[in-house]
Design an enzyme around this catalytic site. Structure first.
Site, PDB file in Angstrom:
ATOM      1  N   CYS A   1       0.823  -1.213   0.000  1.00  0.00           N
ATOM      2  CA  CYS A   1       0.000   0.000   0.000  1.00  0.00           C
ATOM      3  C   CYS A   1       0.857   1.263   0.000  1.00  0.00           C
ATOM      4  O   CYS A   1       0.616   2.191  -0.790  1.00  0.00           O
ATOM      5  CB  CYS A   1      -0.957  -0.019   1.190  1.00  0.00           C
ATOM      6  SG  CYS A   1      -0.174  -0.496   2.746  1.00  0.00           S
TER       7      CYS A   1
HETATM    8  N1  LIG Z   1      -4.205  -4.398   4.736  1.00  0.00           N
HETATM    9  C1  LIG Z   1      -3.607  -3.659   3.781  1.00  0.00           C
HETATM   10  O1  LIG Z   1      -3.826  -2.429   3.697  1.00  0.00           O
HETATM   11  C2  LIG Z   1      -2.681  -4.290   2.800  1.00  0.00           C
HETATM   12  C3  LIG Z   1      -2.230  -5.593   2.945  1.00  0.00           C
HETATM   13  N2  LIG Z   1      -1.399  -6.147   1.998  1.00  0.00           N
HETATM   14  C4  LIG Z   1      -0.956  -7.533   2.104  1.00  0.00           C
HETATM   15  O2  LIG Z   1      -2.031  -8.395   1.717  1.00  0.00           O
HETATM   16  C5  LIG Z   1      -1.966  -9.635   2.437  1.00  0.00           C
HETATM   17  C6  LIG Z   1      -3.282  -9.829   3.188  1.00  0.00           C
HETATM   18  O3  LIG Z   1      -3.428  -8.746   4.087  1.00  0.00           O
HETATM   19  P1  LIG Z   1      -4.753  -8.495   4.931  1.00  0.00           P
HETATM   20  O4  LIG Z   1      -5.935  -8.815   4.097  1.00  0.00           O
HETATM   21  O5  LIG Z   1      -4.622  -7.150   5.520  1.00  0.00           O
HETATM   22  O6  LIG Z   1      -4.566  -9.613   6.066  1.00  0.00           O
HETATM   23  P2  LIG Z   1      -5.582 -10.169   7.169  1.00  0.00           P
HETATM   24  O7  LIG Z   1      -4.777 -10.392   8.393  1.00  0.00           O
HETATM   25  O8  LIG Z   1      -6.770  -9.302   7.263  1.00  0.00           O
HETATM   26  O9  LIG Z   1      -6.020 -11.601   6.552  1.00  0.00           O
HETATM   27  C7  LIG Z   1      -5.105 -12.645   6.460  1.00  0.00           C
HETATM   28  C8  LIG Z   1      -5.729 -13.838   5.773  1.00  0.00           C
HETATM   29  O10 LIG Z   1      -4.745 -14.879   5.725  1.00  0.00           O
HETATM   30  C9  LIG Z   1      -5.256 -16.070   6.308  1.00  0.00           C
HETATM   31  N3  LIG Z   1      -4.171 -16.716   7.058  1.00  0.00           N
HETATM   32  C10 LIG Z   1      -3.573 -16.278   8.179  1.00  0.00           C
HETATM   33  N4  LIG Z   1      -2.617 -17.150   8.579  1.00  0.00           N
HETATM   34  C11 LIG Z   1      -2.621 -18.154   7.677  1.00  0.00           C
HETATM   35  C12 LIG Z   1      -1.888 -19.360   7.549  1.00  0.00           C
HETATM   36  N5  LIG Z   1      -0.926 -19.696   8.417  1.00  0.00           N
HETATM   37  N6  LIG Z   1      -2.158 -20.175   6.501  1.00  0.00           N
HETATM   38  C13 LIG Z   1      -3.115 -19.846   5.606  1.00  0.00           C
HETATM   39  N7  LIG Z   1      -3.860 -18.708   5.684  1.00  0.00           N
HETATM   40  C14 LIG Z   1      -3.607 -17.883   6.704  1.00  0.00           C
HETATM   41  C15 LIG Z   1      -6.372 -15.627   7.222  1.00  0.00           C
HETATM   42  O11 LIG Z   1      -7.297 -16.720   7.305  1.00  0.00           O
HETATM   43  P3  LIG Z   1      -8.210 -17.025   8.622  1.00  0.00           P
HETATM   44  O12 LIG Z   1      -8.838 -15.723   9.008  1.00  0.00           O
HETATM   45  O13 LIG Z   1      -9.200 -18.001   8.113  1.00  0.00           O
HETATM   46  O14 LIG Z   1      -7.298 -17.584   9.645  1.00  0.00           O
HETATM   47  C16 LIG Z   1      -6.923 -14.416   6.481  1.00  0.00           C
HETATM   48  O15 LIG Z   1      -7.861 -14.822   5.511  1.00  0.00           O
HETATM   49  C17 LIG Z   1      -0.768  -9.512   3.392  1.00  0.00           C
HETATM   50  O16 LIG Z   1       0.362 -10.101   2.808  1.00  0.00           O
HETATM   51  C18 LIG Z   1      -0.578  -7.994   3.506  1.00  0.00           C
HETATM   52  O17 LIG Z   1       0.724  -7.681   3.854  1.00  0.00           O
HETATM   53  C19 LIG Z   1      -1.025  -5.449   0.892  1.00  0.00           C
HETATM   54  C20 LIG Z   1      -1.439  -4.165   0.703  1.00  0.00           C
HETATM   55  C21 LIG Z   1      -2.277  -3.466   1.670  1.00  0.00           C
HETATM   56  C1  LIG Z   2      -0.662   0.295   9.193  1.00  0.00           C
HETATM   57  C2  LIG Z   2       0.138  -0.946   8.850  1.00  0.00           C
HETATM   58  O1  LIG Z   2       0.479  -1.718   9.729  1.00  0.00           O
HETATM   59  N1  LIG Z   2       0.453  -1.129   7.573  1.00  0.00           N
HETATM   60  C3  LIG Z   2       1.200  -2.249   7.104  1.00  0.00           C
HETATM   61  C4  LIG Z   2       1.362  -2.213   5.613  1.00  0.00           C
HETATM   62  C5  LIG Z   2       0.493  -3.211   4.891  1.00  0.00           C
HETATM   63  C6  LIG Z   2       1.065  -3.711   3.580  1.00  0.00           C
HETATM   64  O2  LIG Z   2       0.956  -3.155   2.501  1.00  0.00           O
HETATM   65  O3  LIG Z   2       1.773  -4.779   3.754  1.00  0.00           O
HETATM   66  P1  LIG Z   2       2.640  -5.781   2.852  1.00  0.00           P
HETATM   67  O4  LIG Z   2       3.738  -5.099   2.167  1.00  0.00           O
HETATM   68  O5  LIG Z   2       3.162  -6.765   3.808  1.00  0.00           O
HETATM   69  O6  LIG Z   2       1.745  -6.387   1.849  1.00  0.00           O
HETATM   70  C7  LIG Z   2       2.612  -2.260   7.713  1.00  0.00           C
HETATM   71  O7  LIG Z   2       3.218  -1.212   7.858  1.00  0.00           O
HETATM   72  O8  LIG Z   2       3.101  -3.356   7.922  1.00  0.00           O
END
Ligand SMILES: NC(=O)C1=CN([C@@H]2O[C@H](COP(=O)(O)OP(=O)(O)OC[C@H]3O[C@@H](n4cnc5c(N)ncnc54)[C@H](OP(=O)(O)O)[C@@H]3O)[C@@H](O)[C@H]2O)C=CC1
Ligand SMILES: CC(=O)N[C@@H](CCC(=O)OP(=O)(O)O)C(=O)O
Length: 351
Positions: free
Chosen positions: A154
């Protein structure tokens, strides 16, 4: 094939990225959700997790069975913690699925950089070589031909959209670039964490990951490509007591001190002419994160300080949409040969 919809699966459907994907894909005219997979949530009806979708989704969260997912999906989004997708994507690709990974696993060309920052050894250079960095505004043509997308983080999305025209066209001294960025708490995902509790985060603002956040090498990789030279950038993230949004403020020294704000607005508008989601603001207007809420837009405001010779670029996105799930859908649209903006919201709920 005719009018058949593309069958799409989401691994990590219970998380914040997962629910955003579900929201966007339910409104997308060309896809059908066929597999929602989770980990601890497996076995639960999706609407138990997100009751507001009771009338829209009647799928149950299933375990992560890659063979079954590949059989039932043409394209699969992975929204998992870092370090898991790289063990799953090869199986899905081998069975002919298009794969879009939201984690950092496929963002780095050099796997040593990934290992250094993410502490996981990787041997899958061949698969990694297939991956395209999923920032359509820079890599649109490569995304169209890709089977595997490493969707950007992000902060890198907001920062690189702010910096790209300056770096690509040599308007700044590249090593002077400084990125000061703020994110809402949804950036940390849905898993419970003490620093995200209302009692901890509300009414307070602070930096974290200072001089060591893992988005630094990701920004540097793309910034170096654009500048045509190996670059280091200074990046400091902050946690803001709000749910959604990122505001990145970028500072850099202009090579030509005679450049004025209106020149740069013209340059940015030309650079993003073919990019439907990047909105360059008129002079004197600076973006608010709320303008992007729920949308795939990136608003960019530009200023020049003639006293210091620096340009200041402000970029606002919704971290869960343009910073994550929306951008991934934008990439799917390109991979499928559909209109880039298909099914993606462009109007915020603001005010
Ligand atoms: N949040 C953000 O703004 C952004 C996030 N990202 C990246 O996107 C990805 C997802 O982020 P986000 O949606 O925020 O994460 P969440 O923590 O909200 O969701 C994580 C998901 O992964 C699953 N999970 C957790 N542990 C395991 C495991 N050991 N094996 C299999 N599945 C697992 C969970 O399943 P369950 O709930 O069923 O356990 C859940 O569906 C991450 O890599 C994050 O860094 C990228 C850009 C922005
Ligand atoms: C507020 C906050 O905690 N933000 C996350 C960024 C989420 C993200 O983009 O994570 P990945 O690069 O792992 O996909 C962080 O700084 O770790």
């Amino acid at each position: 094939m005719g009018n058949e919809k593309t069958r799409v699966g989401i691994i990590g459907a219970s998380g914040y990225g997962g629910i955003q994907l579900v929201r966007l894909l339910l409104e997308h005219p060309q896809v059908e959700l066929t597999y929602l997979a989770g980990h601890s949530s497996a076995g639960k009806p999706y609407s138990d997790l997100y009751p507001h979708l009771t009338h829209r989704v009647n799928l149950t969260i299933e375990p992560i069975d890659l063979e079954a997912i590949a059989d039932r999906c043409d394209a699969v989004f992975l929204g998992l913690p870092n370090g898991l997708a790289c063990d799953m994507a090869p199986v899905l690709l081998a069975k002919g699925c298009k794969v879009l990974d939201l984690s950092a696993d496929y963002r780095f060309r050099n796997l040593n950089t990934y290992t250094e920052w993410y502490k996981k050894d990787r041997q899958d250079q061949a698969t990694n070589n297939q991956a395209v960095y999923g920032l359509p505004e820079l890599y649109r043509d490569a995304i169209k031909d890709a089977q595997l997308i490493g969707c950007p983080g992000c902060y890198p999305t907001a920062s690189l959209l702010a910096l790209s025209p300056l770096l690509k066209q040599g308007f700044i001294v590249p090593e002077t670039a400084i990125i000061d960025a703020k994110s809402g708490t949804s950036g940390g995902g849905r898993e419970a964490k003490v620093n995200m509790l209302l009692a901890e985060a509300e009414g307070s603002l602070g930096a974290y990951g200072v001089a060591k956040h893992r988005h630094t090498p990701e920004i540097e990789q793309i910034a170096s490509d654009l500048a045509g030279t190996e670059l280091q950038v200074q990046f400091t993230p902050h946690l803001i007591p709000m749910v959604r949004g990122i505001l990145a403020t970028v500072y850099a020294t202009l090579r030509d001190p005679g450049l004025v704000r209106d020149d740069l607005i013209t340059i940015y508008s030309a650079f993003y002419r073919a990019s439907p989601f990047v909105k360059i603001l008129p002079h004197g207007v600076y973006p608010q994160t709320k303008w992007a809420w729920g949308t795939n837009l990136c608003y960019i405001g530009i200023e020049v300080d003639p006293r210091t010779g620096r340009v200041i670029v402000l970029s606002a996105i919704d971290n869960l949409v343009k910073g994550q799930a929306g951008q991934a859908v934008q990439c799917l649209n390109l991979m499928m040969g559909w209109e880039e903006s298909l099914g993606l919201p462009q109007l915020a709920f603001y005010p």
